[in-house]
Design an enzyme around this catalytic site. Structure first.
Site, PDB file in Angstrom:
ATOM      1  N   GLU A 194     -10.964   3.736   6.165  1.00 44.97           N
ATOM      2  CA  GLU A 194      -9.907   4.660   6.607  1.00 44.97           C
ATOM      3  C   GLU A 194     -10.631   5.773   7.378  1.00 44.97           C
ATOM      4  O   GLU A 194     -10.556   5.846   8.600  1.00 44.97           O
ATOM      5  CB  GLU A 194      -9.143   5.233   5.402  1.00 44.97           C
ATOM      6  CG  GLU A 194      -8.031   6.215   5.779  1.00 44.97           C
ATOM      7  CD  GLU A 194      -7.344   6.853   4.549  1.00 44.97           C
ATOM      8  OE1 GLU A 194      -7.925   6.839   3.445  1.00 44.97           O
ATOM      9  OE2 GLU A 194      -6.221   7.382   4.714  1.00 44.97           O
TER      10      GLU A 194
ATOM     11  N   HIS B  40       1.302   4.753  -2.620  1.00 42.47           N
ATOM     12  CA  HIS B  40       0.889   5.483  -3.823  1.00 42.47           C
ATOM     13  C   HIS B  40       2.143   6.112  -4.418  1.00 42.47           C
ATOM     14  O   HIS B  40       2.813   6.904  -3.732  1.00 42.47           O
ATOM     15  CB  HIS B  40      -0.122   6.566  -3.470  1.00 42.47           C
ATOM     16  CG  HIS B  40      -1.346   6.036  -2.791  1.00 42.47           C
ATOM     17  ND1 HIS B  40      -2.528   5.803  -3.446  1.00 42.47           N
ATOM     18  CD2 HIS B  40      -1.565   5.667  -1.492  1.00 42.47           C
ATOM     19  CE1 HIS B  40      -3.427   5.337  -2.592  1.00 42.47           C
ATOM     20  NE2 HIS B  40      -2.863   5.237  -1.390  1.00 42.47           N
TER      21      HIS B  40
ATOM     22  N   HIS C 100       0.862  -1.195   0.000  1.00 41.60           N
ATOM     23  CA  HIS C 100       0.000   0.000   0.000  1.00 41.60           C
ATOM     24  C   HIS C 100       0.895   1.240   0.000  1.00 41.60           C
ATOM     25  O   HIS C 100       1.266   1.755   1.053  1.00 41.60           O
ATOM     26  CB  HIS C 100      -0.918  -0.040   1.236  1.00 41.60           C
ATOM     27  CG  HIS C 100      -1.908   1.098   1.296  1.00 41.60           C
ATOM     28  ND1 HIS C 100      -3.019   1.050   2.105  1.00 41.60           N
ATOM     29  CD2 HIS C 100      -1.942   2.295   0.674  1.00 41.60           C
ATOM     30  CE1 HIS C 100      -3.705   2.182   1.974  1.00 41.60           C
ATOM     31  NE2 HIS C 100      -3.064   2.960   1.118  1.00 41.60           N
TER      32      HIS C 100
ATOM     33  N   ASP D 116       1.866   7.096   1.751  1.00 40.50           N
ATOM     34  CA  ASP D 116       2.449   8.206   0.984  1.00 40.50           C
ATOM     35  C   ASP D 116       3.706   8.653   1.732  1.00 40.50           C
ATOM     36  O   ASP D 116       3.676   9.630   2.490  1.00 40.50           O
ATOM     37  CB  ASP D 116       1.434   9.353   0.894  1.00 40.50           C
ATOM     38  CG  ASP D 116       0.160   8.917   0.185  1.00 40.50           C
ATOM     39  OD1 ASP D 116       0.179   8.830  -1.058  1.00 40.50           O
ATOM     40  OD2 ASP D 116      -0.829   8.622   0.876  1.00 40.50           O
TER      41      ASP D 116
ATOM     42  N   HIS E 282      -9.534   0.937  -1.058  1.00 41.78           N
ATOM     43  CA  HIS E 282      -9.438   1.645   0.216  1.00 41.78           C
ATOM     44  C   HIS E 282     -10.835   1.621   0.836  1.00 41.78           C
ATOM     45  O   HIS E 282     -11.826   1.951   0.161  1.00 41.78           O
ATOM     46  CB  HIS E 282      -9.058   3.111  -0.002  1.00 41.78           C
ATOM     47  CG  HIS E 282      -7.612   3.355  -0.283  1.00 41.78           C
ATOM     48  ND1 HIS E 282      -6.921   2.721  -1.275  1.00 41.78           N
ATOM     49  CD2 HIS E 282      -6.719   4.194   0.323  1.00 41.78           C
ATOM     50  CE1 HIS E 282      -5.672   3.152  -1.275  1.00 41.78           C
ATOM     51  NE2 HIS E 282      -5.511   4.047  -0.322  1.00 41.78           N
TER      52      HIS E 282
HETATM   53  N1  ADE Z   1      -4.509   8.655  -2.155  1.00 36.70           N
HETATM   54  C1  ADE Z   1      -3.259   8.742  -1.696  1.00 36.70           C
HETATM   55  N2  ADE Z   1      -3.220   8.435  -0.393  1.00 36.70           N
HETATM   56  C2  ADE Z   1      -4.489   8.139  -0.018  1.00 36.70           C
HETATM   57  C3  ADE Z   1      -5.101   7.732   1.196  1.00 36.70           C
HETATM   58  N3  ADE Z   1      -4.410   7.586   2.328  1.00 36.70           N
HETATM   59  N4  ADE Z   1      -6.430   7.524   1.197  1.00 36.70           N
HETATM   60  C4  ADE Z   1      -7.135   7.684   0.083  1.00 36.70           C
HETATM   61  N5  ADE Z   1      -6.615   8.063  -1.073  1.00 36.70           N
HETATM   62  C5  ADE Z   1      -5.303   8.286  -1.138  1.00 36.70           C
HETATM   63 ZN    ZN Z   2      -3.658   4.788   0.442  1.00 37.25          ZN
END
Ligand code: ADE
Ligand code: ZN
Length: 321
Positions: free
Chosen positions: A192, A11, A9, A271, A189
């Site tokens: 969250e 991006h 996970h 990220d 996703h």
């Molecule tokens: N795009 C990049 N990071 C993300 C995250 N944590 N949740 C949803 N979309 C994303």
């Molecule tokens: Zn993510």
């Protein structure tokens, strides 16, 4: 890290850090709304997912050519390999680039180049997952999937990301059915910021094989039971959860509770350029702030390999490493 990890996970656009942003802005003559590096770095304080996404999408303006995407991906692979990652399944957001006029072909050419180089240089295996932006029209997701298929893009699966609340998985049922019919893996996703109901929908309507984040499953015991029984992996991102205020602090993170409930959890950076560190940094801080033990870290490493889409042969190789 003594054991091999898979990162599941991350991006790619979330690995775009301040230095590379400034370097690419200069190369592509893009004018940035920041006076200097310190000005940009001062903006990395987020109150929720949307406050992060605003900066994340704005910074993508500097990504224009295949070379830019190759530089970005090489930078990630180099850091990941140094942190002990031997297999990586990487999200990228095609719509965030095509909507700015950057052709999908350009994006793919750059990433694919870096994938081949990382395999050669670091022995790092990887797979690409194209994510649909759930806060954009479903029609756009369907169009980008059509383009992916037309180009025979070398991806292993599709995902669903961006602003979660108000954009339930149910909207994307048909697009995911089309992707799965083409033999692509499906992940999403969910849970969250969104409710447990979105996790149920991701499983039942999208056919998601993994849930990205999923921390809010703990609010629904029947859902936890289902995830445990079916060994559905959850790709958890602890530092991300702290930075986006999904949890108050790392010490309060439910990771251990999730492991003890029998959930197949993995640790990931989400990220890394935005949330204070890569996979290695997530683990290091979990060791100090959640008192994660060597045994627990090894369990997380094994989980990450089991949860990956690597071939049985590659999984055996990684488990034996
Ligand atoms: N795009 C990049 N990071 C993300 C995250 N944590 N949740 C949803 N979309 C994303
Ligand atoms: Zn993510």
């Amino acid at each position: 890290m003594a054991v091999a990890f898979a990162e599941l996970h991350m991006h790619l656009e979330g690995a775009l850090g301040p230095e590379l942003i400034f370097a690419l802005a200069e190369r592509n003559r893009v004018s940035l709304p920041y006076s200097d590096l310190a000005d940009l770095e001062g903006r990395y304080r987020f109150t929720d997912l949307q406050s992060f996404l605003d900066l994340y999408y704005a910074n993508m303006a500097v990504l224009q050519t295949a070379q830019d995407f190759a530089d970005l991906a090489r930078d990630y692979f180099r850091r990941a390999a140094a942190a002990g990652v031997q297999h990586a399944e990487i999200f990228f957001d095609p719509q965030a680039h095509t909507a700015r006029g950057v052709p999908l072909r350009e994006v793919l050419d750059g990433i694919v180049d870096a994938v081949a180089a990382s395999e050669r240089e670091f022995g790092l295996s990887s797979g690409l997952i194209a994510s649909f932006l759930r806060d954009q029209p479903v029609r756009d997701a369907d169009d980008v999937l059509g383009e992916i298929l037309r180009l025979q893009a070398p991806i292993i699966g599709v995902g669903l990301d961006s602003a979660e609340v108000g954009y339930p998985p149910t909207l994307f049922e048909d697009v995911f059915a089309r992707a799965r019919a083409e033999g692509l893996h499906a992940v999403a996703h969910a849970g969250e910021e969104g409710p447990p109901e979105y996790i149920w929908q991701a499983l039942d309507l999208l056919g998601a094989e993994r849930i990205d984040h999923g921390v809010r499953c703990l609010e629904d015991p029947a859902l936890v039971q289902r995830l445990v029984d079916e060994r559905i992996p959850l790709t958890v991102c602890p530092l991300s959860n702290v930075r986006l205020q999904v949890v108050n602090s790392l010490a309060d993170h439910p990771l251990r509770t999730m492991m003890q409930a029998g959930l197949l959890v993995t640790v990931n950076s989400d990220d890394p350029a935005y949330f204070g560190g890569d996979l290695g940094e997530n683990l290091a801080q979990l060791r100090t702030q959640l008192a994660l033990t060597d045994d627990e870290v090894e369990q997380l490493a094994r989980n990450s390999i089991e949860a990956s889409f690597a071939s049985p042969r590659r999984k055996a190789e990684l488990l034996g490493a």
